[in-house]
Design an enzyme around this catalytic site. Sequence first.
Site, PDB file in Angstrom:
ATOM      1  N   HIS A  60     -70.974  68.424  17.124  1.00 49.47           N
ATOM      2  CA  HIS A  60     -69.887  67.531  16.715  1.00 49.47           C
ATOM      3  C   HIS A  60     -68.687  67.810  17.599  1.00 49.47           C
ATOM      4  O   HIS A  60     -68.432  68.944  17.968  1.00 49.47           O
ATOM      5  CB  HIS A  60     -69.513  67.769  15.246  1.00 49.47           C
ATOM      6  CG  HIS A  60     -68.736  66.640  14.660  1.00 49.47           C
ATOM      7  ND1 HIS A  60     -67.380  66.502  14.843  1.00 49.47           N
ATOM      8  CD2 HIS A  60     -69.135  65.566  13.945  1.00 49.47           C
ATOM      9  CE1 HIS A  60     -66.984  65.399  14.240  1.00 49.47           C
ATOM     10  NE2 HIS A  60     -68.019  64.818  13.685  1.00 49.47           N
ATOM     11  N   ASP A  83     -75.237  63.428   9.890  1.00 51.04           N
ATOM     12  CA  ASP A  83     -76.417  62.566  10.099  1.00 51.04           C
ATOM     13  C   ASP A  83     -77.730  63.303   9.950  1.00 51.04           C
ATOM     14  O   ASP A  83     -78.793  62.672   9.913  1.00 51.04           O
ATOM     15  CB  ASP A  83     -76.341  61.948  11.501  1.00 51.04           C
ATOM     16  CG  ASP A  83     -75.170  61.005  11.606  1.00 51.04           C
ATOM     17  OD1 ASP A  83     -74.254  61.271  12.398  1.00 51.04           O
ATOM     18  OD2 ASP A  83     -75.144  60.025  10.848  1.00 51.04           O
TER      19      ASP A  83
HETATM   20  C1  SDX Z   1     -71.031  61.325  14.157  1.00 52.81           C
HETATM   21  O1  SDX Z   1     -66.433  61.993  15.728  1.00 52.81           O
HETATM   22  C2  SDX Z   1     -66.851  61.892  14.534  1.00 52.81           C
HETATM   23  O2  SDX Z   1     -66.159  62.179  13.560  1.00 52.81           O
HETATM   24  C3  SDX Z   1     -68.235  61.318  14.373  1.00 52.81           C
HETATM   25  C4  SDX Z   1     -68.827  61.346  12.971  1.00 52.81           C
HETATM   26  C5  SDX Z   1     -68.087  60.445  12.035  1.00 52.81           C
HETATM   27  O3  SDX Z   1     -68.147  60.675  10.823  1.00 52.81           O
HETATM   28  O4  SDX Z   1     -67.502  59.428  12.509  1.00 52.81           O
HETATM   29  O5  SDX Z   1     -68.793  62.659  12.463  1.00 52.81           O
HETATM   30  C6  SDX Z   1     -70.282  60.846  12.979  1.00 52.81           C
HETATM   31  O6  SDX Z   1     -71.054  60.651  15.147  1.00 52.81           O
HETATM   32  C7  SDX Z   1     -71.678  62.678  14.102  1.00 52.81           C
HETATM   33  C8  SDX Z   1     -72.353  63.055  15.441  1.00 52.81           C
HETATM   34  C9  SDX Z   1     -73.724  62.382  15.480  1.00 52.81           C
HETATM   35  N1  SDX Z   1     -74.323  62.554  16.826  1.00 52.81           N
HETATM   36  C10 SDX Z   1     -75.393  63.317  17.006  1.00 52.81           C
HETATM   37  O7  SDX Z   1     -75.913  64.016  16.140  1.00 52.81           O
HETATM   38  C11 SDX Z   1     -75.976  63.242  18.407  1.00 52.81           C
HETATM   39  C12 SDX Z   1     -76.251  64.652  18.928  1.00 52.81           C
HETATM   40  N2  SDX Z   1     -74.992  65.335  19.181  1.00 52.81           N
HETATM   41  C13 SDX Z   1     -74.429  65.287  20.519  1.00 52.81           C
HETATM   42  O8  SDX Z   1     -74.647  64.105  21.202  1.00 52.81           O
HETATM   43  C14 SDX Z   1     -73.018  65.854  20.595  1.00 52.81           C
HETATM   44  O9  SDX Z   1     -73.015  67.014  19.872  1.00 52.81           O
HETATM   45  C15 SDX Z   1     -71.851  65.004  20.149  1.00 52.81           C
HETATM   46  C16 SDX Z   1     -71.809  63.707  20.881  1.00 52.81           C
HETATM   47  C17 SDX Z   1     -71.914  64.761  18.689  1.00 52.81           C
HETATM   48  C18 SDX Z   1     -70.567  65.784  20.478  1.00 52.81           C
HETATM   49  O10 SDX Z   1     -70.500  65.901  21.818  1.00 52.81           O
HETATM   50  P1  SDX Z   1     -69.250  66.642  22.550  1.00 52.81           P
HETATM   51  O11 SDX Z   1     -68.259  67.159  21.617  1.00 52.81           O
HETATM   52  O12 SDX Z   1     -68.756  65.731  23.612  1.00 52.81           O
HETATM   53  O13 SDX Z   1     -69.909  67.917  23.098  1.00 52.81           O
HETATM   54  P2  SDX Z   1     -70.698  67.966  24.432  1.00 52.81           P
HETATM   55  O14 SDX Z   1     -71.609  66.777  24.533  1.00 52.81           O
HETATM   56  O15 SDX Z   1     -69.746  68.216  25.535  1.00 52.81           O
HETATM   57  O16 SDX Z   1     -71.615  69.236  24.173  1.00 52.81           O
HETATM   58  C19 SDX Z   1     -71.078  70.533  24.350  1.00 52.81           C
HETATM   59  C20 SDX Z   1     -72.274  71.361  24.810  1.00 52.81           C
HETATM   60  C21 SDX Z   1     -72.991  70.709  25.996  1.00 52.81           C
HETATM   61  O17 SDX Z   1     -73.560  71.744  26.724  1.00 52.81           O
HETATM   62  P3  SDX Z   1     -72.760  72.184  28.105  1.00 52.81           P
HETATM   63  O18 SDX Z   1     -72.640  70.949  28.965  1.00 52.81           O
HETATM   64  O19 SDX Z   1     -71.424  72.724  27.648  1.00 52.81           O
HETATM   65  O20 SDX Z   1     -73.662  73.246  28.718  1.00 52.81           O
HETATM   66  O21 SDX Z   1     -73.248  71.422  23.756  1.00 52.81           O
HETATM   67  C22 SDX Z   1     -74.433  70.777  24.163  1.00 52.81           C
HETATM   68  C23 SDX Z   1     -74.118  69.922  25.356  1.00 52.81           C
HETATM   69  O22 SDX Z   1     -75.238  69.798  26.227  1.00 52.81           O
HETATM   70  N3  SDX Z   1     -74.880  69.961  23.037  1.00 52.81           N
HETATM   71  C24 SDX Z   1     -76.132  69.870  22.602  1.00 52.81           C
HETATM   72  C25 SDX Z   1     -76.089  69.020  21.498  1.00 52.81           C
HETATM   73  N4  SDX Z   1     -74.829  68.602  21.304  1.00 52.81           N
HETATM   74  C26 SDX Z   1     -74.090  69.188  22.261  1.00 52.81           C
HETATM   75  N5  SDX Z   1     -77.298  70.421  23.046  1.00 52.81           N
HETATM   76  C27 SDX Z   1     -78.403  70.124  22.356  1.00 52.81           C
HETATM   77  N6  SDX Z   1     -78.441  69.287  21.255  1.00 52.81           N
HETATM   78  C28 SDX Z   1     -77.299  68.745  20.808  1.00 52.81           C
HETATM   79  N7  SDX Z   1     -77.312  67.943  19.756  1.00 52.81           N
END
Ligand code: SDX
Length: 436
Positions: free
Chosen positions: A314, A371
């Site tokens: 998140h 989710d």
């Molecule tokens: C919702 O914003 C909100 O409030 C949203 C929400 C709401 O109520 O409106 O809460 C609802 O959208 C919840 C999130 C649902 N999405 C998912 O579950 C999809 C999977 N999650 C990721 O796509 C990700 O965690 C995000 C998009 C939710 C957050 O992404 P960020 O904050 O931009 O973090 P990032 O992508 O920069 O990740 C940081 C690191 C990265 O590694 P590095 O590049 O630093 O080496 O963590 C890793 C990412 O690769 N990472 C994951 C991961 N999520 C982040 N690795 C594996 N699996 C994951 N799910």
Amino acid sequence: MSTSAKQAQRTVTLTFNGTDKILELPILEGTNGNQGIDIRQLFDKTGYIAFDPGFTSTGSCESAITYIDGDRGILLYRGYPIEQLALHSDFMETSYLLLRGHLPSRDEKQAFEQRIVRHTMVHEQLRGFYQGFRRDAHPMAIMVGVVGALSAFYHDSLDINDPEQRDIASYRLIAKMPTLAAMAYKYSIGQPFIYPKNNLGLVENFLHMMFAVPCEEYILNPVLVKAMDRILLLHADHEQNASTSTVRLAGSSRANPFACIASGIAALWGPAHGGANEAVLSMLVQIGHKSNIKEYVAKAKDKNDPFRLMGFGHRVYKNYDPRANVMRDTCHEVLASLGIDDPMLELAVELERIALEDPYFIEKKLYPNVDFYSGIILRAMGIPTSMFTVIFAMARTVGWIAQWMEMIQDPSQKIGRPRQLYIGPEARDYVSKDLR
Ligand code: SDX
């Protein structure tokens, strides 16, 4: 009357090395120790912009609606902890709270529900819009279309400068989203649309319109009603997430409320955002069995593999998403009361355990989010996967409207227009075709 952030005594001094340029920037203080550096004069005074593409450190507005502390896993709706609301409140009461800023008296809540129920029907000609879609159209594609189309039917609630029209548009959107959503589902399975009933509440009406058929009485299951009510409550608002920011940006151009909510639905659809609940179930089906979990966790950690653990991570929560806790408990309750032994739940619990023990997830503070469990509950309720994000949109419509209202009523509100860092070619002259 919403208050505004106070200017703290302290300031921040920006100095530009190698020059005598100095800029004093005020610090603004909100509630709960929330504070920000006010950089509104940065460009005018220095010619520099602040560069923050994902808005990870940038605040777009002041808001009194929802507060999140990502490090401590705190979520407050108008100051009330989400755990307490999930336990003691319901979706309609929480909707009133988000929109009006206080918990309603018994009479206020009854009047609110009465006004909502009287707007649950949609214009008969809207039914024709559904005929234009293929039966296998994704229901979110239908929702983006038909919600935007509401602005073609309700000309008496398009003037955003008229508080009464803003109010009517809000009731219409909250009331009609479940009707339009159920119609999208019925259309996809070739069953007739079911009209809402004025003697049912919003949540009961939704389940009735989803599962009733003209040929027999539909008996509501109170367990499913309570579970759906809690899912909608938990998803109602979440401060400046991607879809809410989209609604605010659309609203800042003075677009009508139906168009703004349609833009929020479009943004919510992405699998990185509201589409994650559908993606979680597809991921669990893809993993298939507990014995495959380690392989998929390795894929999620592999930088060269686009696979991510959907339902994990998140932008703000770097601790557990408090909604996921409530959702997990609800999941167990619903499956137990329905006597369902869903292997997907077992798989999800084991995936959560393994992931939370893995150094990669611990170091990156990746926890299950809202989710991760919601899809398993919805599946247990007989809701098809393609409808999961539609249900998220139904709930978030309340938050989108509350945030849109707050923005419209903010006297300092102006059109949102971010800057950019240009990295394209310098100015150059046109080259005629015979010289290319
Ligand atoms: C919702 O914003 C909100 O409030 C949203 C929400 C709401 O109520 O409106 O809460 C609802 O959208 C919840 C999130 C649902 N999405 C998912 O579950 C999809 C999977 N999650 C990721 O796509 C990700 O965690 C995000 C998009 C939710 C957050 O992404 P960020 O904050 O931009 O973090 P990032 O992508 O920069 O990740 C940081 C690191 C990265 O590694 P590095 O590049 O630093 O080496 O963590 C890793 C990412 O690769 N990472 C994951 C991961 N999520 C982040 N690795 C594996 N699996 C994951 N799910």
